[in-house]
Enzyme design. Structure first.
Site, PDB file in Angstrom:
ATOM      1  N   ASP A  15       0.835  -1.212   0.000  1.00 46.62           N
ATOM      2  CA  ASP A  15       0.000   0.000   0.000  1.00 46.62           C
ATOM      3  C   ASP A  15       0.867   1.259   0.000  1.00 46.62           C
ATOM      4  O   ASP A  15       1.955   1.276   0.589  1.00 46.62           O
ATOM      5  CB  ASP A  15      -0.898  -0.024   1.250  1.00 46.62           C
ATOM      6  CG  ASP A  15      -2.049   0.971   1.141  1.00 46.62           C
ATOM      7  OD1 ASP A  15      -2.307   1.491   0.034  1.00 46.62           O
ATOM      8  OD2 ASP A  15      -2.688   1.234   2.174  1.00 46.62           O
ATOM      9  N   ASN A  63     -10.559  -3.261  -6.330  1.00 44.84           N
ATOM     10  CA  ASN A  63      -9.762  -2.272  -7.071  1.00 44.84           C
ATOM     11  C   ASN A  63     -10.340  -1.947  -8.462  1.00 44.84           C
ATOM     12  O   ASN A  63      -9.993  -0.925  -9.055  1.00 44.84           O
ATOM     13  CB  ASN A  63      -8.304  -2.730  -7.226  1.00 44.84           C
ATOM     14  CG  ASN A  63      -7.493  -2.619  -5.956  1.00 44.84           C
ATOM     15  OD1 ASN A  63      -6.546  -3.374  -5.725  1.00 44.84           O
ATOM     16  ND2 ASN A  63      -7.844  -1.663  -5.090  1.00 44.84           N
TER      17      ASN A  63
HETATM   18  C1  FPP Z   1      -1.986   0.115  -3.373  1.00 46.90           C
HETATM   19  O1  FPP Z   1      -1.535   1.447  -3.361  1.00 46.90           O
HETATM   20  C2  FPP Z   1      -1.513  -0.547  -4.581  1.00 46.90           C
HETATM   21  C3  FPP Z   1      -2.310  -1.113  -5.536  1.00 46.90           C
HETATM   22  C4  FPP Z   1      -3.780  -1.144  -5.468  1.00 46.90           C
HETATM   23  C5  FPP Z   1      -1.747  -1.728  -6.752  1.00 46.90           C
HETATM   24  C6  FPP Z   1      -0.492  -2.501  -6.502  1.00 46.90           C
HETATM   25  C7  FPP Z   1       0.219  -2.648  -7.757  1.00 46.90           C
HETATM   26  C8  FPP Z   1       1.549  -2.734  -7.879  1.00 46.90           C
HETATM   27  C9  FPP Z   1       2.517  -2.754  -6.771  1.00 46.90           C
HETATM   28  C10 FPP Z   1       2.164  -2.816  -9.222  1.00 46.90           C
HETATM   29  C11 FPP Z   1       1.791  -3.986 -10.035  1.00 46.90           C
HETATM   30  C12 FPP Z   1       1.960  -5.304  -9.406  1.00 46.90           C
HETATM   31  C13 FPP Z   1       2.558  -6.352  -9.975  1.00 46.90           C
HETATM   32  C14 FPP Z   1       2.443  -7.698  -9.338  1.00 46.90           C
HETATM   33  C15 FPP Z   1       3.359  -6.226 -11.171  1.00 46.90           C
HETATM   34  P1  FPP Z   1      -2.602   2.610  -3.480  1.00 46.90           P
HETATM   35  O2  FPP Z   1      -2.775   2.950  -4.911  1.00 46.90           O
HETATM   36  O3  FPP Z   1      -3.875   2.226  -2.784  1.00 46.90           O
HETATM   37  O4  FPP Z   1      -1.865   3.744  -2.709  1.00 46.90           O
HETATM   38  P2  FPP Z   1      -2.501   4.917  -1.831  1.00 46.90           P
HETATM   39  O5  FPP Z   1      -3.144   4.277  -0.624  1.00 46.90           O
HETATM   40  O6  FPP Z   1      -1.322   5.761  -1.478  1.00 46.90           O
HETATM   41  O7  FPP Z   1      -3.493   5.637  -2.707  1.00 46.90           O
END
Ligand code: FPP
Length: 228
Positions: A15, A63
């Site tokens: 996250d 998501n």
């Molecule tokens: C959470 O951060 C992250 C995600 C919902 C997506 C995770 C994706 C990756 C790490 C990249 C792709 C993965 C692979 C396996 C190649 P957030 O967007 O909720 O962050 P925030 O809470 O700061 O808004």
């Protein structure tokens, strides 16, 4: 009471990508790109540490509700990762497994995911990538599978054996980055006796040093599994 000796399975709620990008005046998608890089580095480091199973929460069933442009960007990063994994996972002795229903990714991508699972199966390290994954959906999917197999009543072992994670031991440690302290529908059945570590570091900045800090904390604990 069990002294903690070694970790077999570590799981990550990655996250903080969006906040990492916002802090730099960048679009959220730049945070996901940086997050994908951190993910590759951490998987490699876990391998160096001899941790045999790593699970990451890459994309939840919830998501899909994000703006279409962000979903499209994450899918592009995911597709690029598939290309990397197709080339590298064999060399790195990694068996890739996807947790979740593959069908929303489309026939072509779903077939690539299945092919990657098949070509890497039998490798020593297991990398579970939870995509289109939800802990509740996993339990419902498992129970429906058992019903279609003809079960009238189910045991805990039946459910454990029908989950997307059936091939892996339960996670010893679940790490969530980005300061939030919640489970967000991740590994709900599997986490019954897991230890948790909440890190304030945003996922793109999560590195070997911060993982070492979480592991030091973990190794200082005792696990009781409900006993004394
Ligand atoms: C959470 O951060 C992250 C995600 C919902 C997506 C995770 C994706 C990756 C790490 C990249 C792709 C993965 C692979 C396996 C190649 P957030 O967007 O909720 O962050 P925030 O809470 O700061 O808004």
């Amino acid at each position: 009471m069990e002294n903690i000796s070694s970790i077999r399975h570590i799981a990550f709620i990655m996250d903080g990508n969006g906040r990492w990008a916002a802090a730099r005046g960048l679009p959220r998608t730049a945070g996901h790109t940086a997050g994908a890089k951190a993910f590759r580095n951490i998987v490699e480091y876990c391998g160096d540490l001899g941790i045999s199973t790593v699970t990451v929460y890459a994309f939840s069933t919830e998501n899909w509700r994000r703006p279409q442009s962000e979903v499209t960007a994450i899918m592009k990063i995911f597709s690029e990762y598939l290309g990397y994994a197709e080339k590298e996972c064999g060399k790195k002795n990694i068996a890739v497994r996807f947790l979740g229903d593959k069908s929303p990714f489309g026939e072509k991508t779903a077939a690539r995911m299945t092919a990657l699972e098949e070509t890497t199966s039998g490798n020593f390290f297991t990398l579970n990538i939870a995509v289109n994954y939800g802990g509740r959906a996993d339990i419902v999917h498992a129970v429906n599978k058992l019903i279609s197999d003809g079960k009238k009543t189910v045991t805990e072992d039946d459910i454990t054996g029908a989950l997307y994670t059936a091939h892996s031991p339960s996670p010893d440690l679940i790490i969530r980055t980005g300061s939030e302290k919640r489970i967000s529908n991740f590994l709900l059945w599997d986490c019954a006796y897991s230890e948790f570590c909440f890190s304030d570091v945003l996922w793109p900045d999560f590195d070997a040093k911060e993982l070492d800090r979480c592991l030091e904390d973990y190794y200082g604990r005792k696990r009781r599994y409900g006993g004394l």
